[in-house]
Design an enzyme around this catalytic site. Structure first.
Site, PDB file in Angstrom:
ATOM      1  N   HIS A   1      -2.919  -3.118  11.824  1.00  0.00           N
ATOM      2  CA  HIS A   1      -3.914  -2.820  10.802  1.00  0.00           C
ATOM      3  C   HIS A   1      -3.644  -3.599   9.516  1.00  0.00           C
ATOM      4  O   HIS A   1      -2.513  -3.669   9.054  1.00  0.00           O
ATOM      5  CB  HIS A   1      -3.914  -1.320  10.491  1.00  0.00           C
TER       6      HIS A   1
ATOM      7  N   GLY B   1      -1.994  -3.421 -13.853  1.00  0.00           N
ATOM      8  CA  GLY B   1      -0.592  -3.738 -13.600  1.00  0.00           C
ATOM      9  C   GLY B   1      -0.399  -5.147 -13.092  1.00  0.00           C
ATOM     10  O   GLY B   1      -1.298  -5.976 -13.102  1.00  0.00           O
TER      11      GLY B   1
ATOM     12  N   HIS C   1       4.429  -5.227  -6.297  1.00  0.00           N
ATOM     13  CA  HIS C   1       5.733  -4.576  -6.157  1.00  0.00           C
ATOM     14  C   HIS C   1       6.473  -5.284  -5.018  1.00  0.00           C
ATOM     15  O   HIS C   1       5.891  -5.537  -3.961  1.00  0.00           O
ATOM     16  CB  HIS C   1       5.532  -3.099  -5.835  1.00  0.00           C
TER      17      HIS C   1
ATOM     18  N   THR D   1       8.538  -4.563  -2.664  1.00  0.00           N
ATOM     19  CA  THR D   1       8.567  -3.945  -1.331  1.00  0.00           C
ATOM     20  C   THR D   1       7.381  -3.016  -1.083  1.00  0.00           C
ATOM     21  O   THR D   1       7.024  -2.768   0.062  1.00  0.00           O
ATOM     22  CB  THR D   1       9.862  -3.142  -1.119  1.00  0.00           C
TER      23      THR D   1
ATOM     24  N   GLY E   1       4.226  -3.462  -2.465  1.00  0.00           N
ATOM     25  CA  GLY E   1       2.952  -4.156  -2.512  1.00  0.00           C
ATOM     26  C   GLY E   1       2.043  -3.668  -3.615  1.00  0.00           C
ATOM     27  O   GLY E   1       2.440  -3.535  -4.774  1.00  0.00           O
TER      28      GLY E   1
END
Length: 305
Positions: free
Chosen positions: A82, A164, A169, A171, A173
């Site tokens: 997915h 943001g 991020h 790890t 995302g």
């Protein structure tokens, strides 16, 4: 449950480790919020949770679930069929009673702000909460998935988050937060392992390719069989019986045999068509646990409670 009622259906990028998923679900246990459904899909490496309750409490529950997902899921080590851009991949808010879609947009904006503030996960707003026309469709937001999006934002300002960032991020995302009407997640299996066939069907049936209004589709291999995974975003405009007829027509063209089908998450009473072929082919369908209005009356116990 009296007063305004909102549903939230977070999707997390973990469908293999039951301990992790239970921890994420347990983190969403907030007073005023009821757990209606949760499921894991190992083939897609994805889990879907349905909660409902008082609007402010549901926002808090969703934010806590996102935080726990970022803590436990490392996308650099995660793979699945997915498409996904985040550990807490999508968080949609859905009006149920005494609340309008426009108000759910505000809830989505509040949730997105808290996800960024608390966990440093940038946010994209989609569907009714989108701040740009090109981000209404979730497929556009998730184009390239985590890896492609991570690279694209370095040289394409148009791909940068709404809130943001600009970097994802490392790890966890990013998180797509939205507001929408009820969505019915409906999977159809075939007596075949021909993924190319179901991908061809998906192209013909999805709205983005000129198919059925309000229908999103993808083809994949799941449990060793070809699966057509469908999201019906407007079941009033396109009833599931119409979707099933179209799939049956395409299957006949490809000389494919339809096997069983399933619903992921809950379905509103208004979407049910009791004498239809699509409902007759459902497996493990229990009206008491799969119909939204009935589950609202008898919610699940929270893990660990």
């Amino acid at each position: 449950m009296s007063g305004p009622l909102v549903e939230c259906v977070p999707n997390f990028s973990e469908g293999v480790d039951a301990g992790r998923v239970e921890a994420i679900v347990a983190a969403m246990n907030v007073a005023g919020v009821h757990l209606l459904d949760w499921s894991m899909d190992a083939d897609h490496n994805r889990s879907v949770v349905t909660i409902a309750g008082e609007p402010a409490a549901v926002v808090e529950a969703a934010v806590r679930g996102a935080g726990k997902a970022v803590e436990l899921i490392d996308l650099t080590r995660q793979q699945g069929v997915h498409p996904r851009i985040g550990a807490a991949d999508v968080i949609p808010f859905v009006p149920v009673r005494g609340i309008k879609l426009e108000q759910c947009v505000l809830l989505a904006r509040q949730a997105g702000l808290e996800i960024w503030r608390r966990f440093g996960v940038p946010v994209y707003f989609y569907e009714a909460a989108a701040s740009r026309p090109d981000r209404v469709n979730l497929e556009n937001v998730r184009s390239g998935q985590f890896e492609g999006l991570r690279d694209a934002i370095e040289h394409e300002p148009s791909r940068r988050p709404d809130l943001g960032g600009p970097a994802l991020h490392p790890t966890g995302g990013a998180c797509a937060v939205g507001a929408r009407k009820f969505l019915v997640a409906y999977n159809i299996y075939f007596e075949s392992s021909d993924v190319a066939m179901v991908r061809a069907m998906a192209r013909e049936i999805r709205a983005a390719s000129g198919g059925l209004k309000g229908v999103k589709a993808m083809g994949a291999l799941a449990h060793g069989r070809a699966q057509l995974s469908l999201n019906i975003t407007d079941f009033e405009a396109t009833p599931l019986s119409q979707v099933h007829r179209k799939v049956a027509t395409l299957a006949a063209r490809h000389k494919a045999v339809l096997a069983e089908s399933e619903l992921i998450g809950l379905v509103p009473e208004a979407a049910c068509e009791r004498e239809s072929e699509w409902m007759r082919q459902l497996v493990e369908f229990d009206e008491q646990t799969k119909i939204l209005e009935r589950r609202l009356a008898h919610p699940l116990a929270w893990p660990g409670s």
